[in-house]
Design a protein around this motif. Sequence first.
Motif, PDB file in Angstrom:
ATOM      1  N   SER A   1     -10.409 -32.549  17.022  1.00  0.00           N
ATOM      2  CA  SER A   1      -9.207 -31.903  16.505  1.00  0.00           C
ATOM      3  C   SER A   1      -8.126 -31.788  17.561  1.00  0.00           C
ATOM      4  O   SER A   1      -6.959 -31.699  17.229  1.00  0.00           O
ATOM      5  CB  SER A   1      -9.557 -30.516  15.969  1.00  0.00           C
ATOM      6  OG  SER A   1     -10.113 -29.729  16.998  1.00  0.00           O
TER       7      SER A   1
ATOM      8  N   THR B   1      -6.453 -21.440  14.292  1.00  0.00           N
ATOM      9  CA  THR B   1      -7.225 -22.155  13.272  1.00  0.00           C
ATOM     10  C   THR B   1      -7.888 -21.180  12.311  1.00  0.00           C
ATOM     11  O   THR B   1      -8.423 -20.148  12.731  1.00  0.00           O
ATOM     12  CB  THR B   1      -8.314 -23.032  13.926  1.00  0.00           C
ATOM     13  OG1 THR B   1      -7.704 -24.022  14.745  1.00  0.00           O
ATOM     14  CG2 THR B   1      -9.170 -23.727  12.865  1.00  0.00           C
TER      15      THR B   1
ATOM     16  N   GLY C   1     -10.874 -21.712   9.613  1.00  0.00           N
ATOM     17  CA  GLY C   1     -11.810 -22.750   9.199  1.00  0.00           C
ATOM     18  C   GLY C   1     -13.070 -22.186   8.590  1.00  0.00           C
ATOM     19  O   GLY C   1     -13.418 -21.012   8.773  1.00  0.00           O
TER      20      GLY C   1
ATOM     21  N   SER D   1      -3.861 -24.356  11.777  1.00  0.00           N
ATOM     22  CA  SER D   1      -4.737 -25.446  11.358  1.00  0.00           C
ATOM     23  C   SER D   1      -5.688 -24.901  10.297  1.00  0.00           C
ATOM     24  O   SER D   1      -6.389 -23.913  10.533  1.00  0.00           O
ATOM     25  CB  SER D   1      -5.547 -25.998  12.535  1.00  0.00           C
ATOM     26  OG  SER D   1      -4.706 -26.629  13.484  1.00  0.00           O
TER      27      SER D   1
ATOM     28  N   LYS E   1      -8.909 -25.865   8.317  1.00  0.00           N
ATOM     29  CA  LYS E   1      -9.912 -26.861   8.690  1.00  0.00           C
ATOM     30  C   LYS E   1     -11.263 -26.604   8.019  1.00  0.00           C
ATOM     31  O   LYS E   1     -11.728 -25.461   7.934  1.00  0.00           O
ATOM     32  CB  LYS E   1     -10.084 -26.848  10.213  1.00  0.00           C
ATOM     33  CG  LYS E   1     -10.996 -27.902  10.782  1.00  0.00           C
ATOM     34  CD  LYS E   1     -10.987 -27.823  12.301  1.00  0.00           C
ATOM     35  CE  LYS E   1     -11.897 -28.868  12.924  1.00  0.00           C
ATOM     36  NZ  LYS E   1     -11.914 -28.778  14.403  1.00  0.00           N
TER      37      LYS E   1
ATOM     38  N   LEU F   1      -6.912 -30.307   8.091  1.00  0.00           N
ATOM     39  CA  LEU F   1      -7.820 -31.230   8.759  1.00  0.00           C
ATOM     40  C   LEU F   1      -9.246 -31.114   8.225  1.00  0.00           C
ATOM     41  O   LEU F   1      -9.751 -30.010   7.999  1.00  0.00           O
ATOM     42  CB  LEU F   1      -7.861 -30.953  10.270  1.00  0.00           C
ATOM     43  CG  LEU F   1      -6.530 -30.883  11.013  1.00  0.00           C
ATOM     44  CD1 LEU F   1      -6.761 -30.453  12.456  1.00  0.00           C
ATOM     45  CD2 LEU F   1      -5.817 -32.227  10.969  1.00  0.00           C
ATOM     46  N   TYR F   2      -9.899 -32.265   8.041  1.00  0.00           N
ATOM     47  CA  TYR F   2     -11.343 -32.335   7.789  1.00  0.00           C
ATOM     48  C   TYR F   2     -11.794 -31.481   6.592  1.00  0.00           C
ATOM     49  O   TYR F   2     -12.880 -30.906   6.598  1.00  0.00           O
ATOM     50  CB  TYR F   2     -12.130 -31.928   9.040  1.00  0.00           C
ATOM     51  CG  TYR F   2     -11.897 -32.828  10.222  1.00  0.00           C
ATOM     52  CD1 TYR F   2     -12.473 -34.090  10.277  1.00  0.00           C
ATOM     53  CD2 TYR F   2     -11.079 -32.428  11.267  1.00  0.00           C
ATOM     54  CE1 TYR F   2     -12.250 -34.921  11.366  1.00  0.00           C
ATOM     55  CE2 TYR F   2     -10.850 -33.246  12.360  1.00  0.00           C
ATOM     56  CZ  TYR F   2     -11.438 -34.498  12.403  1.00  0.00           C
ATOM     57  OH  TYR F   2     -11.204 -35.313  13.474  1.00  0.00           O
ATOM     58  N   ASN F   3     -10.979 -31.410   5.577  1.00  0.00           N
ATOM     59  CA  ASN F   3     -11.378 -30.732   4.347  1.00  0.00           C
ATOM     60  C   ASN F   3     -11.924 -31.753   3.358  1.00  0.00           C
ATOM     61  O   ASN F   3     -11.488 -32.899   3.326  1.00  0.00           O
ATOM     62  CB  ASN F   3     -10.180 -30.000   3.749  1.00  0.00           C
ATOM     63  CG  ASN F   3      -9.598 -28.969   4.703  1.00  0.00           C
ATOM     64  OD1 ASN F   3     -10.169 -27.912   4.913  1.00  0.00           O
ATOM     65  ND2 ASN F   3      -8.452 -29.298   5.307  1.00  0.00           N
TER      66      ASN F   3
END
Length: 609
Positions: free
Chosen positions: A53, A183, A185, A210, A212, A345-347
């Motif tokens: 990331s 972030t 997440g 972010s 995430k 990101l990265y979902n």
Amino acid sequence: MSNDVTSTDGGASTAPPTRRRRVLWVAGVAGLTGVVGLAALGGLAARDDKPTSDRVSDAQSSPERQNVSDAGGADDNGAKGDGANDAGGQDDEWSGDGWSGFDDQSGKDDKRDDRDKRDEKDRTEQVPCDTDKLIQAITFANNKDGAVLELAKGCTYTLTRNQDGNGLPVITQPITLKGEHTTIGRDATADYFRILNVGPGGHLTLKGLSIKGGQTLQRAMTTDAATAWAPYSASVRTTAAKPADPAIAPGTAAKPAKPEAAKPAAKAAATTAAKAGAATAAKAAAATTARPAAKTAAPTAAKPTKPTAAGPAVVPLVEQPAFTDGAGVLVQPGGRAEILDSELLYNQSGGNGGGLANFGSARLSKTTVAYNTAFFFGGGIFNAGVLQVDESKIKDNTGIIGGGGISNGAARIFTDDVDGGSVWVYKSEVTDNETLGFGGGVLDVGGTTTLHYTTVSDNTAVLAGGGVAVADSQLTLEYATVAKNSTAGVGGGVAVAFDSTATVENSAIKDNTAGFFGAGLFNEDSVTTLRDSEVVGNRAIGPFARGGGIYNTDGGEVSLHRTTVAHNFATLPPGGIFNRLGSTVTLDDKSAVTANRPTNCFNVPDCFA
């Protein structure tokens, strides 16, 4: 209509009425559909070559971060939390079920703007690096007409539990979350849930965050891209099964009926298939939702049949999200979201919209949407509302069935299709996205999409539209570049099909590749106009490939004004423009078709072959 039969809170909802189904195109791609099963998805959905990331955004550095979990407390770098009691007691005491609207009058006049600034300062609250404190702050903000929440710099708020599939309370008021290298997440070992949900009347603003690791996938899929498109493909062309006679227009032997006849045929085929495989479809539908098993029982039997003599079914004013849509952020009808200087990101979504699913109104500015996955449509972003993307990057996302980067609308899978809304992309990049189906970079089904000063490059679609694919839609490319995209099927750069309208102005379609027809532009049963543009350096490289620059078929109309088609290549002639019999291509006297191989044109008036 949604592609799910439950409401957003997991409860049963009235099944959508039957809507006409579109017949989508897979021109000349027989032999491809058998190799795109989602069982082979592992290499796409979970690529092991993703950067970490701290390499995602060029604009953000990686300062020392604090990590905190909603299980209570922080690590050695953060402040110790007080546990679940900080959130006001038990986990279920914050809830997103109470919808309430608000009268947003911001920006109406200068006095209001000044008052808003003062109000924002008065409403600003500091949130320490403690996940329970964040949940508590959002809950209180929902109860007191909103707030501006300043999150801890460099903190990672780790979510380990959820309510109704949401990691944070549903946003029902004007709430701003501001951070700096911050972030939010989902813990990798936690149950499946999305990060943020904006309900009707809610207005979420994200700044410097972010989002995430949200995940709404329940278990592995049991279908593939070709099967998902099957209700639309009663007239799929199988050129590989019977190659076209080189002396006539390719695909004549497998030419489908016009949409007026093909769509009813597709509907009949879909009905037959549904009756034959009701049990399989029900299991597959259950596998793609996170709702309780009791609420997924017999969705097909619960759906009312369309009246035969009562006139057309009533179409809802807005589309509704499915339970699994939007793993990072979901914006419901009536909700608003502004995502500024942030990252998704990265979902991974078990439905549509890996990073963002928008059914309301959303704007992304100076934001990166990367490495997200959707098992249906819209790996990066799915839209069925109003969406603006400016000065942003949509990259390295995967939409399995269609729309690797952005999908505006969705084709029918288990229930009815979802009409696209309005999408405007400005000064942005849509790059390195992929799909097993249609529209590697951008897909539009039944909506309106405008790409303005935007680059769509290095995207991949197995079946059609490596860069951009539209069906029953309106597409505008203005000062845009569609370059270096690829497909094994048709339309390496742009695929325009089934009663769509496309306008290409001051734009370039260049250096794209296709395995069959129309490496630059594939136009079928649609009207496409090119002005002051160029179609250059595209290559149709399959054994039966034609129309390296432009392939026009099935009554389509293509007109070129002050446009150049040059240096394109195809295996079979022509390399420049192929116009199937019964279709129309017109050139004005300031357009040029030249230096294409092996020849320039077929069936194009005023073009020297």
